[in-house]
Design a protein around this motif. Structure first.
Motif, mmCIF file in Angstrom:
data_model
loop_
_atom_site.group_PDB
_atom_site.id
_atom_site.type_symbol
_atom_site.label_atom_id
_atom_site.label_comp_id
_atom_site.label_asym_id
_atom_site.label_seq_id
_atom_site.Cartn_x
_atom_site.Cartn_y
_atom_site.Cartn_z
ATOM 1 N N GLY A 32 0.766 -1.233 0.000
ATOM 2 C CA GLY A 32 0.000 0.000 0.000
ATOM 3 C C GLY A 32 0.798 1.284 0.000
ATOM 4 N N VAL A 33 2.135 1.199 0.138
ATOM 5 C CA VAL A 33 2.928 2.426 0.125
ATOM 6 C C VAL A 33 3.229 2.816 -1.320
ATOM 7 N N LEU A 73 1.607 9.742 -8.854
ATOM 8 C CA LEU A 73 2.204 10.384 -7.678
ATOM 9 C C LEU A 73 1.202 11.265 -6.949
ATOM 10 N N THR A 74 0.240 11.846 -7.677
ATOM 11 C CA THR A 74 -0.787 12.672 -7.050
ATOM 12 C C THR A 74 -1.627 11.854 -6.070
ATOM 13 N N MET A 75 -1.808 10.578 -6.367
ATOM 14 C CA MET A 75 -2.573 9.704 -5.465
ATOM 15 C C MET A 75 -1.898 9.573 -4.108
ATOM 16 N N HIS A 76 -0.585 9.836 -4.065
ATOM 17 C CA HIS A 76 0.168 9.760 -2.805
ATOM 18 C C HIS A 76 0.579 11.145 -2.298
ATOM 19 N N GLY A 77 0.070 12.188 -2.951
ATOM 20 C CA GLY A 77 0.417 13.544 -2.547
ATOM 21 C C GLY A 77 1.857 13.920 -2.854
ATOM 22 N N LEU A 78 2.446 13.272 -3.839
ATOM 23 C CA LEU A 78 3.868 13.463 -4.128
ATOM 24 C C LEU A 78 4.117 14.162 -5.460
ATOM 25 N N GLN A 79 3.091 14.732 -6.053
ATOM 26 C CA GLN A 79 3.235 15.324 -7.373
ATOM 27 C C GLN A 79 4.263 16.447 -7.424
ATOM 28 N N ASP A 80 4.440 17.175 -6.327
ATOM 29 C CA ASP A 80 5.405 18.275 -6.317
ATOM 30 C C ASP A 80 6.847 17.780 -6.262
ATOM 31 N N ARG A 81 7.029 16.485 -5.970
ATOM 32 C CA ARG A 81 8.383 15.912 -5.908
ATOM 33 C C ARG A 81 8.683 15.056 -7.135
ATOM 34 N N MET A 82 7.871 15.199 -8.166
ATOM 35 C CA MET A 82 7.975 14.326 -9.329
ATOM 36 C C MET A 82 9.370 14.336 -9.961
#
Length: 291
Positions: A32-33, A73-82
């Motif tokens: 799930g991570v 990555l947006t699903m994990h809130g990581l889009q800004d670190r793409m």
């Protein structure tokens, strides 16, 4: 790597790596991570795995950028670190490949958005998603692109079209199919292969889904309909789910290699392993092809 260099490499059997995800889970990655975020923090795990694949005989290793597109990555809130995520993960694989005692290429690994086309995802949105990620991956120093575990022909065409606008690197495409060659979202592997070759793909084929023993006719049919190299990267057989909900793959490495030999005889020129395979499986395939 130029497209011409790729075609020259593919004049002989090209050996890919094996599974990444199932081996990361065996090494302690929780379910799930975000895989990309976990690998970012566990450089030693991915590098040890890829080093083992190279020692087993892999000519190409896949950078762990599989879910590194903006949508995933947006699903994990990581889009800004793409950009950071993709660049760093490529650097992990690049370090290992460059330290090898034989020439090893690094493929940028991309995959489906997971969204349904003509529903949540359009061709234009997919094109922009791939264009962004591939641009970052190209600048990160990869040798080629691979779009794998694809479930929709139109989305895969968007990836090929996007790649052509940002780089001149070779692109390999593999669909995930059932044993009869049918694709989850419609169509089949042969239709996909023909369309992708016409769009400019440098190699086409299948990965994941089923074991090598179930893909002989699919590979033969693809080979008969395209003029570019054919890829086979199957699972270690069909899994069963154990009492803890884990997928267990029962095909042993020598049997896997024997069945991959049948795929090569059917026309596959680029081979490797997907879910359930380990460096041992790649080593057995390397022995089978006389490496």
């Amino acid at each position: 790597m130029t497209k011409q260099e790729f075609q020259e490499l593919a004049q002989n059997i090209v050996l890919l790596d094996g599974a990444t995800g199932s081996n990361l889970m065996a090494a302690g990655m929780p379910k799930g991570v975000c895989t990309e975020e976990w690998v970012l923090a566990h450089k030693d795990v991915i590098q040890n795995l890829q080093r083992a694949y190279i020692e087993a005989g892999s000519n190409i290793i896949y950078a762990p950028t599989f879910g590194g597109n903006r949508v995933s990555l947006t699903m994990h809130g990581l889009q800004d670190r793409m950009e950071e995520i993709n660049r760093t993960l490529v650097s992990y694989s690049r370090e290992v490949a460059d330290a090898a005692d034989h020439k090893v290429y690094v493929a940028a690994d991309i995959t489906t958005s997971g969204k349904m086309m003509a529903g949540e995802m359009t061709y234009e949105a997919a094109f922009e998603m791939y264009q962004e990620q591939i641009g970052i991956l190209k600048d990160s120093g990869v040798d080629l692109i691979v779009a794998e575990t694809m479930i929709n022909i139109e989305e895969t065409l968007a990836a090929v079209d996007a790649a052509s606008t940002v780089c001149e690197l070779p692109i390999m495409c593999t669909m995930t199919v059932d044993a009869d060659g049918s694709i989850f979202s419609g169509g089949n592997a042969i239709e996909a292969a023909v369309s992708l070759e016409a769009a400019g793909a440098d190699a086409v084929g299948v990965n994941c889904s089923v074991g090598p023993d179930q893909l002989v006719s699919v590979i033969r049919n693809i080979k008969e309909n395209v003029s570019i190299p054919v890829i086979a990267k199957p699972n270690a057989g069909m899994p069963f789910i154990d009492d803890n909900g884990n997928a267990v793959y029962s095909m042993k490495a020598p049997d896997f290699a024997r069945h991959v030999k049948a795929l090569i005889d059917a026309g596959a020129g680029i081979v490797g392993g997907c879910c359930g395979t380990t460096p041992e499986y790649i080593r057995e395939v390397a022995k089978m092809i006389g490496r």
